[in-house]
Design a protein around this motif. Structure first.
Motif, PDB file in Angstrom:
ATOM      1  N   GLY A 190      47.350  81.143   2.155  1.00  0.00           N
ATOM      2  CA  GLY A 190      48.064  79.877   2.023  1.00  0.00           C
ATOM      3  C   GLY A 190      47.303  78.638   2.428  1.00  0.00           C
ATOM      4  O   GLY A 190      47.886  77.547   2.479  1.00  0.00           O
ATOM      5  N   TYR A 191      46.000  78.752   2.685  1.00  0.00           N
ATOM      6  CA  TYR A 191      45.208  77.585   3.090  1.00  0.00           C
ATOM      7  C   TYR A 191      44.441  77.023   1.892  1.00  0.00           C
ATOM      8  O   TYR A 191      44.000  77.764   1.016  1.00  0.00           O
ATOM      9  CB  TYR A 191      44.232  77.951   4.210  1.00  0.00           C
ATOM     10  CG  TYR A 191      44.943  78.331   5.492  1.00  0.00           C
ATOM     11  CD1 TYR A 191      45.333  77.363   6.404  1.00  0.00           C
ATOM     12  CD2 TYR A 191      45.235  79.669   5.768  1.00  0.00           C
ATOM     13  CE1 TYR A 191      46.001  77.709   7.574  1.00  0.00           C
ATOM     14  CE2 TYR A 191      45.907  80.028   6.931  1.00  0.00           C
ATOM     15  CZ  TYR A 191      46.287  79.037   7.831  1.00  0.00           C
ATOM     16  OH  TYR A 191      46.958  79.386   8.978  1.00  0.00           O
ATOM     17  N   ASN A 192      44.278  75.709   1.876  1.00  0.00           N
ATOM     18  CA  ASN A 192      43.585  75.029   0.774  1.00  0.00           C
ATOM     19  C   ASN A 192      42.123  74.738   1.079  1.00  0.00           C
ATOM     20  O   ASN A 192      41.310  74.602   0.162  1.00  0.00           O
ATOM     21  CB  ASN A 192      44.283  73.712   0.443  1.00  0.00           C
ATOM     22  CG  ASN A 192      45.769  73.899   0.188  1.00  0.00           C
ATOM     23  OD1 ASN A 192      46.599  73.450   0.980  1.00  0.00           O
ATOM     24  ND2 ASN A 192      46.110  74.553  -0.903  1.00  0.00           N
ATOM     25  N   THR A 193      41.808  74.610   2.370  1.00  0.00           N
ATOM     26  CA  THR A 193      40.446  74.288   2.794  1.00  0.00           C
ATOM     27  C   THR A 193      40.097  75.111   4.027  1.00  0.00           C
ATOM     28  O   THR A 193      40.928  75.299   4.917  1.00  0.00           O
ATOM     29  CB  THR A 193      40.322  72.786   3.148  1.00  0.00           C
ATOM     30  OG1 THR A 193      40.627  72.006   1.989  1.00  0.00           O
ATOM     31  CG2 THR A 193      38.921  72.434   3.626  1.00  0.00           C
ATOM     32  N   ALA A 194      38.859  75.598   4.052  1.00  0.00           N
ATOM     33  CA  ALA A 194      38.330  76.248   5.256  1.00  0.00           C
ATOM     34  C   ALA A 194      37.333  75.290   5.899  1.00  0.00           C
ATOM     35  O   ALA A 194      36.518  74.675   5.211  1.00  0.00           O
ATOM     36  CB  ALA A 194      37.654  77.562   4.902  1.00  0.00           C
ATOM     37  N   TRP A 195      37.418  75.181   7.200  1.00  0.00           N
ATOM     38  CA  TRP A 195      36.598  74.223   7.941  1.00  0.00           C
ATOM     39  C   TRP A 195      35.780  74.943   9.003  1.00  0.00           C
ATOM     40  O   TRP A 195      36.336  75.639   9.850  1.00  0.00           O
ATOM     41  CB  TRP A 195      37.482  73.161   8.591  1.00  0.00           C
ATOM     42  CG  TRP A 195      36.785  72.260   9.564  1.00  0.00           C
ATOM     43  CD1 TRP A 195      35.622  71.564   9.363  1.00  0.00           C
ATOM     44  CD2 TRP A 195      37.197  71.947  10.903  1.00  0.00           C
ATOM     45  NE1 TRP A 195      35.292  70.832  10.476  1.00  0.00           N
ATOM     46  CE2 TRP A 195      36.243  71.052  11.439  1.00  0.00           C
ATOM     47  CE3 TRP A 195      38.269  72.333  11.684  1.00  0.00           C
ATOM     48  CZ2 TRP A 195      36.340  70.552  12.736  1.00  0.00           C
ATOM     49  CZ3 TRP A 195      38.377  71.827  12.981  1.00  0.00           C
ATOM     50  CH2 TRP A 195      37.412  70.935  13.488  1.00  0.00           C
ATOM     51  N   VAL A 196      34.461  74.766   8.955  1.00  0.00           N
ATOM     52  CA  VAL A 196      33.556  75.293   9.981  1.00  0.00           C
ATOM     53  C   VAL A 196      33.112  74.138  10.861  1.00  0.00           C
ATOM     54  O   VAL A 196      32.340  73.272  10.415  1.00  0.00           O
ATOM     55  CB  VAL A 196      32.333  75.974   9.340  1.00  0.00           C
ATOM     56  CG1 VAL A 196      31.347  76.418  10.421  1.00  0.00           C
ATOM     57  CG2 VAL A 196      32.765  77.172   8.500  1.00  0.00           C
ATOM     58  N   PRO A 197      33.588  74.062  12.104  1.00  0.00           N
ATOM     59  CA  PRO A 197      33.155  72.982  13.001  1.00  0.00           C
ATOM     60  C   PRO A 197      31.659  73.114  13.319  1.00  0.00           C
ATOM     61  O   PRO A 197      31.068  74.185  13.148  1.00  0.00           O
ATOM     62  CB  PRO A 197      34.009  73.200  14.253  1.00  0.00           C
ATOM     63  CG  PRO A 197      35.140  74.077  13.812  1.00  0.00           C
ATOM     64  CD  PRO A 197      34.593  74.933  12.724  1.00  0.00           C
ATOM     65  N   PRO A 198      31.043  72.038  13.801  1.00  0.00           N
ATOM     66  CA  PRO A 198      29.622  72.118  14.148  1.00  0.00           C
ATOM     67  C   PRO A 198      29.383  73.054  15.323  1.00  0.00           C
ATOM     68  O   PRO A 198      30.268  73.264  16.169  1.00  0.00           O
ATOM     69  CB  PRO A 198      29.271  70.668  14.507  1.00  0.00           C
ATOM     70  CG  PRO A 198      30.569  70.035  14.884  1.00  0.00           C
ATOM     71  CD  PRO A 198      31.615  70.705  14.041  1.00  0.00           C
ATOM     72  N   HIS A 199      28.196  73.632  15.347  1.00  0.00           N
ATOM     73  CA  HIS A 199      27.749  74.492  16.451  1.00  0.00           C
ATOM     74  C   HIS A 199      28.657  75.708  16.631  1.00  0.00           C
ATOM     75  O   HIS A 199      28.949  76.119  17.758  1.00  0.00           O
ATOM     76  CB  HIS A 199      27.659  73.692  17.756  1.00  0.00           C
ATOM     77  CG  HIS A 199      26.881  72.424  17.624  1.00  0.00           C
ATOM     78  ND1 HIS A 199      25.545  72.380  17.281  1.00  0.00           N
ATOM     79  CD2 HIS A 199      27.277  71.118  17.739  1.00  0.00           C
ATOM     80  CE1 HIS A 199      25.136  71.126  17.212  1.00  0.00           C
ATOM     81  NE2 HIS A 199      26.159  70.345  17.475  1.00  0.00           N
ATOM     82  N   THR A 200      29.120  76.258  15.514  1.00  0.00           N
ATOM     83  CA  THR A 200      29.936  77.474  15.612  1.00  0.00           C
ATOM     84  C   THR A 200      29.238  78.606  14.854  1.00  0.00           C
ATOM     85  O   THR A 200      28.433  79.332  15.428  1.00  0.00           O
ATOM     86  CB  THR A 200      31.358  77.248  15.081  1.00  0.00           C
ATOM     87  OG1 THR A 200      31.305  76.709  13.747  1.00  0.00           O
ATOM     88  CG2 THR A 200      32.131  76.281  15.973  1.00  0.00           C
ATOM     89  N   MET A 201      29.485  78.728  13.544  1.00  0.00           N
ATOM     90  CA  MET A 201      28.923  79.857  12.813  1.00  0.00           C
ATOM     91  C   MET A 201      27.933  79.461  11.725  1.00  0.00           C
ATOM     92  O   MET A 201      27.343  80.319  11.083  1.00  0.00           O
ATOM     93  CB  MET A 201      30.052  80.688  12.199  1.00  0.00           C
ATOM     94  CG  MET A 201      30.959  79.929  11.265  1.00  0.00           C
ATOM     95  SD  MET A 201      32.232  81.000  10.560  1.00  0.00           S
ATOM     96  CE  MET A 201      31.279  82.001   9.430  1.00  0.00           C
ATOM     97  N   ASN A 202      27.745  78.182  11.484  1.00  0.00           N
ATOM     98  CA  ASN A 202      26.790  77.745  10.473  1.00  0.00           C
ATOM     99  C   ASN A 202      25.380  77.764  11.070  1.00  0.00           C
ATOM    100  O   ASN A 202      25.158  77.170  12.117  1.00  0.00           O
ATOM    101  CB  ASN A 202      27.144  76.333   9.991  1.00  0.00           C
ATOM    102  CG  ASN A 202      26.508  75.997   8.671  1.00  0.00           C
ATOM    103  OD1 ASN A 202      25.346  76.309   8.435  1.00  0.00           O
ATOM    104  ND2 ASN A 202      27.267  75.347   7.805  1.00  0.00           N
ATOM    105  N   PRO A 203      24.423  78.434  10.421  1.00  0.00           N
ATOM    106  CA  PRO A 203      23.061  78.503  10.977  1.00  0.00           C
ATOM    107  C   PRO A 203      22.446  77.132  11.249  1.00  0.00           C
ATOM    108  O   PRO A 203      21.652  76.981  12.176  1.00  0.00           O
ATOM    109  CB  PRO A 203      22.271  79.238   9.882  1.00  0.00           C
ATOM    110  CG  PRO A 203      23.290  80.060   9.174  1.00  0.00           C
ATOM    111  CD  PRO A 203      24.551  79.224   9.186  1.00  0.00           C
ATOM    112  N   SER A 204      22.815  76.126  10.467  1.00  0.00           N
ATOM    113  CA  SER A 204      22.266  74.781  10.676  1.00  0.00           C
ATOM    114  C   SER A 204      22.899  74.078  11.873  1.00  0.00           C
ATOM    115  O   SER A 204      22.400  73.054  12.331  1.00  0.00           O
ATOM    116  CB  SER A 204      22.486  73.930   9.427  1.00  0.00           C
ATOM    117  OG  SER A 204      23.866  73.622   9.262  1.00  0.00           O
ATOM    118  N   GLY A 205      24.017  74.598  12.352  1.00  0.00           N
ATOM    119  CA  GLY A 205      24.739  73.945  13.438  1.00  0.00           C
ATOM    120  C   GLY A 205      25.578  72.781  12.976  1.00  0.00           C
ATOM    121  O   GLY A 205      26.192  72.085  13.795  1.00  0.00           O
ATOM    122  N   GLN A 206      25.623  72.535  11.653  1.00  0.00           N
ATOM    123  CA  GLN A 206      26.338  71.381  11.125  1.00  0.00           C
ATOM    124  C   GLN A 206      27.696  71.769  10.549  1.00  0.00           C
ATOM    125  O   GLN A 206      27.945  72.921  10.192  1.00  0.00           O
ATOM    126  CB  GLN A 206      25.482  70.701  10.053  1.00  0.00           C
ATOM    127  CG  GLN A 206      24.222  70.069  10.621  1.00  0.00           C
ATOM    128  CD  GLN A 206      23.255  69.621   9.546  1.00  0.00           C
ATOM    129  OE1 GLN A 206      22.789  70.429   8.745  1.00  0.00           O
ATOM    130  NE2 GLN A 206      22.931  68.338   9.530  1.00  0.00           N
TER     131      GLN A 206
END
Length: 221
Positions: free
Chosen positions: A171-187
């Motif tokens: 039921g979600y329309n957008t997934a959001w990855v905050p900085p310094h969490t799981m993105n290798p770039s940290g962004q």
């Protein structure tokens, strides 16, 4: 009525939080009294554009952009770590090639078949992240400035999150990855499932001739 900056969204284990805008009969009259603030033409530095309550009257896909018609509307640029509000419109960026940008302006975005967050269109509030894409040596890279109706947002903030690639099915329309969490770039990064929730509003980086051509094309679409 609290107009403070939004707090972090809940993780999977926390009670659900929708980050909904404040509701009040006096909301519209109060908004009229808040001075307009325009976003910078290129980037969105932290807190440059404090969020103002602009609620979208949500119904069909045509109402994704209803808030733009309100006299109180102006661009909202969130800091990378700020939690987005449900159904609000935000400024984001997308890096691509000149050729792809032409197709996007003419025909709209298309979903990526897969990625860190599964199917969807990958965008970011961080223009510096967008400027890295595509990850090749194409000399004609450009950055599109976007307006995004995020709809209902799920925060994905650790690897192997149970909804990492299935958030839309829940039921979600957008997934959001905050900085310094799981993105290798940290962004910071966002994945929007429905491309119709995204529109191009400007071209903000690239070869000057390419930018001029794309701006002209955008003006006629």
């Amino acid at each position: 009525m609290d107009f403070s900056l939004p707090q972090e969204c809940s993780s999977q284990e926390d009670p659900p939080q929708e980050c909904s805008p404040p509701e009040s009969p006096a909301l519209e009259s109060l908004l009229q009294k808040i001075p307009q603030q325009a976003c910078p033409p290129l980037a969105c530095p932290p807190l440059a554009c404090p969020p103002r309550p602009v609620k979208v009257v949500y119904g069909t896909r045509n109402t994704f952009w209803h808030a733009e018609s309100l006299p109180t509307f102006h661009e909202i640029c969130l800091h990378s770590s700020q939690c987005p509000k449900k159904h609000w419109l935000y400024t984001m960026f997308h890096g691509t090639t000149y050729a792809a940008a032409v197709e996007i302006i003419k025909h709209g975005f298309k979903q990526s078949a897969d990625g860190m967050l599964g199917r969807g269109v990958y965008v970011s509030r961080d223009i510096h992240k967008a400027m890295k894409y595509p990850l090749n040596n194409d000399p004609r890279k450009v950055v599109l400035k976007l307006r995004v109706n995020v709809g209902k947002v799920k925060k994905i903030d650790y690897p192997n999150h149970p909804l990492q690639k299935t958030w839309n099915a829940h039921g979600y329309n957008t997934a959001w990855v905050p900085p310094h969490t799981m993105n290798p770039s940290g962004q910071e990064e966002d994945c929007v499932f429905n491309p119709q929730r995204i529109k191009v509003i400007d071209i903000v980086h690239g070869n000057p001739d390419d930018v001029k051509k794309l701006k002209r094309l955008l003006h006629h679409h």
